[in-house]
Design an enzyme around this catalytic site. Structure first.
Site, PDB file in Angstrom:
ATOM      1  N   LYS A  57       1.035  -1.295  -0.155  1.00 22.04           N
ATOM      2  CA  LYS A  57      -0.005  -0.221   0.018  1.00 22.04           C
ATOM      3  C   LYS A  57       0.899   1.166   0.031  1.00 22.04           C
ATOM      4  O   LYS A  57       2.057   1.352   0.308  1.00 22.04           O
ATOM      5  CB  LYS A  57      -0.687   0.134   1.191  1.00 22.04           C
ATOM      6  CG  LYS A  57      -1.888  -1.262   1.137  1.00 22.04           C
ATOM      7  CD  LYS A  57      -3.002  -1.088   2.184  1.00 22.04           C
ATOM      8  CE  LYS A  57      -3.817  -2.200   2.305  1.00 22.04           C
ATOM      9  NZ  LYS A  57      -4.922  -2.186   3.397  1.00 22.04           N
ATOM     10  N   TYR A  97     -12.889  -2.168  -3.306  1.00 23.64           N
ATOM     11  CA  TYR A  97     -12.761  -2.113  -1.901  1.00 23.64           C
ATOM     12  C   TYR A  97     -14.567  -2.068  -1.772  1.00 23.64           C
ATOM     13  O   TYR A  97     -15.133  -1.724  -0.626  1.00 23.64           O
ATOM     14  CB  TYR A  97     -12.444  -1.102  -1.158  1.00 23.64           C
ATOM     15  CG  TYR A  97     -10.879  -1.449  -0.601  1.00 23.64           C
ATOM     16  CD1 TYR A  97     -10.763  -2.636   0.250  1.00 23.64           C
ATOM     17  CD2 TYR A  97      -9.850  -0.860  -1.062  1.00 23.64           C
ATOM     18  CE1 TYR A  97      -9.251  -3.038   0.600  1.00 23.64           C
ATOM     19  CE2 TYR A  97      -8.395  -1.233  -0.792  1.00 23.64           C
ATOM     20  CZ  TYR A  97      -8.313  -2.056   0.149  1.00 23.64           C
ATOM     21  OH  TYR A  97      -7.102  -2.732   0.570  1.00 23.64           O
ATOM     22  N   ASN A 160      -2.102   0.001   6.695  1.00 30.58           N
ATOM     23  CA  ASN A 160      -1.452  -0.983   7.155  1.00 30.58           C
ATOM     24  C   ASN A 160      -0.541  -2.003   6.216  1.00 30.58           C
ATOM     25  O   ASN A 160      -0.408  -2.962   6.412  1.00 30.58           O
ATOM     26  CB  ASN A 160      -2.609  -1.881   7.967  1.00 30.58           C
ATOM     27  CG  ASN A 160      -3.520  -2.414   6.699  1.00 30.58           C
ATOM     28  OD1 ASN A 160      -3.351  -2.019   5.726  1.00 30.58           O
ATOM     29  ND2 ASN A 160      -4.506  -3.179   6.951  1.00 30.58           N
ATOM     30  N   HIS A 163      -2.301  -5.642   1.715  1.00 32.49           N
ATOM     31  CA  HIS A 163      -3.518  -6.265   1.646  1.00 32.49           C
ATOM     32  C   HIS A 163      -3.200  -7.828   1.006  1.00 32.49           C
ATOM     33  O   HIS A 163      -2.379  -8.025   0.441  1.00 32.49           O
ATOM     34  CB  HIS A 163      -4.661  -5.447   0.720  1.00 32.49           C
ATOM     35  CG  HIS A 163      -5.570  -6.442   0.343  1.00 32.49           C
ATOM     36  ND1 HIS A 163      -6.824  -6.573   0.961  1.00 32.49           N
ATOM     37  CD2 HIS A 163      -6.051  -7.273  -0.748  1.00 32.49           C
ATOM     38  CE1 HIS A 163      -7.531  -7.474   0.329  1.00 32.49           C
ATOM     39  NE2 HIS A 163      -7.315  -7.809  -0.677  1.00 32.49           N
ATOM     40  N   GLU A 174      -9.818 -11.239  -7.288  1.00 32.31           N
ATOM     41  CA  GLU A 174      -8.958  -9.972  -6.891  1.00 32.31           C
ATOM     42  C   GLU A 174      -7.567  -9.957  -8.077  1.00 32.31           C
ATOM     43  O   GLU A 174      -7.282  -8.928  -8.601  1.00 32.31           O
ATOM     44  CB  GLU A 174      -8.320 -10.073  -5.636  1.00 32.31           C
ATOM     45  CG  GLU A 174      -9.540  -9.574  -4.555  1.00 32.31           C
ATOM     46  CD  GLU A 174      -9.067  -9.738  -3.260  1.00 32.31           C
ATOM     47  OE1 GLU A 174      -9.820  -9.507  -2.350  1.00 32.31           O
ATOM     48  OE2 GLU A 174      -7.652  -9.855  -2.940  1.00 32.31           O
TER      49      GLU A 174
HETATM   50  P1  CMP Z   1      -7.355  -4.517   3.891  1.00 34.07           P
HETATM   51  O1  CMP Z   1      -6.642  -5.979   4.377  1.00 34.07           O
HETATM   52  O2  CMP Z   1      -6.844  -3.966   2.576  1.00 34.07           O
HETATM   53  O3  CMP Z   1      -8.868  -4.530   3.867  1.00 34.07           O
HETATM   54  C1  CMP Z   1      -9.698  -3.692   3.953  1.00 34.07           C
HETATM   55  C2  CMP Z   1      -8.708  -2.290   4.356  1.00 34.07           C
HETATM   56  O4  CMP Z   1      -9.847  -1.268   5.265  1.00 34.07           O
HETATM   57  C3  CMP Z   1      -7.931  -2.756   5.613  1.00 34.07           C
HETATM   58  O5  CMP Z   1      -6.762  -3.498   5.117  1.00 34.07           O
HETATM   59  C4  CMP Z   1      -7.587  -1.338   5.913  1.00 34.07           C
HETATM   60  O6  CMP Z   1      -6.420  -0.698   5.195  1.00 34.07           O
HETATM   61  C5  CMP Z   1      -8.923  -0.752   5.949  1.00 34.07           C
HETATM   62  N1  CMP Z   1      -9.696  -0.751   7.196  1.00 34.07           N
HETATM   63  C6  CMP Z   1      -9.981  -1.787   7.948  1.00 34.07           C
HETATM   64  N2  CMP Z   1     -10.707  -1.499   9.099  1.00 34.07           N
HETATM   65  C7  CMP Z   1     -10.361  -0.379   9.349  1.00 34.07           C
HETATM   66  C8  CMP Z   1     -10.894   0.576  10.323  1.00 34.07           C
HETATM   67  N3  CMP Z   1     -11.590   0.342  11.328  1.00 34.07           N
HETATM   68  N4  CMP Z   1     -10.683   1.962   9.940  1.00 34.07           N
HETATM   69  C9  CMP Z   1      -9.898   2.244   8.963  1.00 34.07           C
HETATM   70  N5  CMP Z   1      -9.514   1.539   7.918  1.00 34.07           N
HETATM   71  C10 CMP Z   1      -9.858   0.248   8.142  1.00 34.07           C
END
Ligand code: CMP
Length: 186
Positions: A57, A97, A160, A163, A174
Site C-alpha cells: 500500500k 473495496y 497497514n 492487503h 482479485e
Molecule cells: P485490507 O486488508 O486491505 O482490507 C480492508 C482495509 O480497510 C484494511 O486492510 C484497512 O486498510 C482498512 N480498514 C479496515 N478496518 C478499518 C478501520 N476500522 N478503520 C480504517 N480502515 C480500516
C-alpha cells in the site's frame, strides 16, 4: 463483481493453481487436504499450491519498503509470479473495496489507496492464501504478531502496509481485477 472483492469471502474454495500435484488432480475443497497414503493407518497432509493476491500500500511504497516486504514474502516460501507498480484510480479503489462501501472508513480508505503508488502482486506457493495472511499479521498492527509485516511496518489500521486475499475464491477474483493472464509467470 465489486461486492465480492476485498475481504468478503464466505466459501473456501481452491484458487487457480500453478502446477497441480498428481494426488490433488480433479479435487475441490479445502486448501489443505488430507489423503490416505498406502498404509491404512497413515495419513498424509497434502499442501495445495495456490495463488493469492497482494497489495503493497501507499504508506509502504512511500517509505521504500517494497524490498523489505518482498523479502518477508519470499522468506516464507511464496514466489512472486506477478508484480507491477501502479497508481490506483478512484474507480479501481472503489470497485476493489466495494464490499466496504457502507463502512464509515470507506471514503478515507479510497482516498488513502489512491494517494500514492501501490504494488499489486500475485503470490504463489503451498497454501498461499493462509500463509500470506500469517506473514501479514492482523489488520490492526496493534494486534499483529511480532515478526509480521504489519507489526513491523504498518502505521495504523488503515495505513497497514499490505492487503492479502481472504480466500482462494476471492484471490482469483482479485487477481483477475488487476492482472491479465500473460502478466503472471511462474
Ligand atoms: P485490507 O486488508 O486491505 O482490507 C480492508 C482495509 O480497510 C484494511 O486492510 C484497512 O486498510 C482498512 N480498514 C479496515 N478496518 C478499518 C478501520 N476500522 N478503520 C480504517 N480502515 C480500516
Amino acid at each position: 463483481m465489486a461486492g465480492r472483492l476485498a475481504g468478503c469471502g464466505k466459501a473456501y474454495l481452491p484458487a487457480t493453481c500453478g502446477e497441480e500435484k498428481p494426488a490433488l488432480k480433479g479435487r475441490t475443497g479445502a486448501a489443505i487436504d488430507r489423503a490416505k497414503s498406502n498404509s491404512p493407518n497413515k495419513q498424509e497432509v497434502i499442501m495445495a499450491s495456490e495463488r493469492t493476491f497482494s497489495i503493497i500500500k501507499p504508506d509502504a511504497t512511500k517509505r521504500n519498503l517494497t524490498g523489505a516486504i518482498n523479502q518477508k514474502i519470499e522468506a516464507a516460501g511464496l514466489r512472486i509470479v506477478g508484480q507491477k507498480r501502479i497508481k490506483m484510480s478512484q474507480s479501481q479503489a472503489e470497485g476493489f473495496y466495494g464490499v466496504h462501501k457502507e463502512r464509515p472508513f470507506f471514503k478515507s480508505l479510497v482516498a488513502f489507496m489512491t494517494s500514492g503508488p501501490v504494488v499489486v502482486q500475485v503470490l504463489q506457493g503451498d497454501n498461499a492464501v493462509l500463509k500470506y495472511r500469517e506473514v501479514m499479521g492482523a489488520t490492526d498492527p496493534a494486534k499483529a504478531n511480532v515478526g509480521t509485516i504489519r507489526k513491523e511496518f504498518a502505521e495504523s489500521i488503515e495505513a497497514n502496509s499490505v492487503h492479502g486475499s481472504d480466500s482462494p475464491e476471492n484471490a482469483k477474483i482479485e487477481i483477475e481485477f488487476f492482472f491479465k493472464p500473460e502478466e503472471i509467470v511462474d
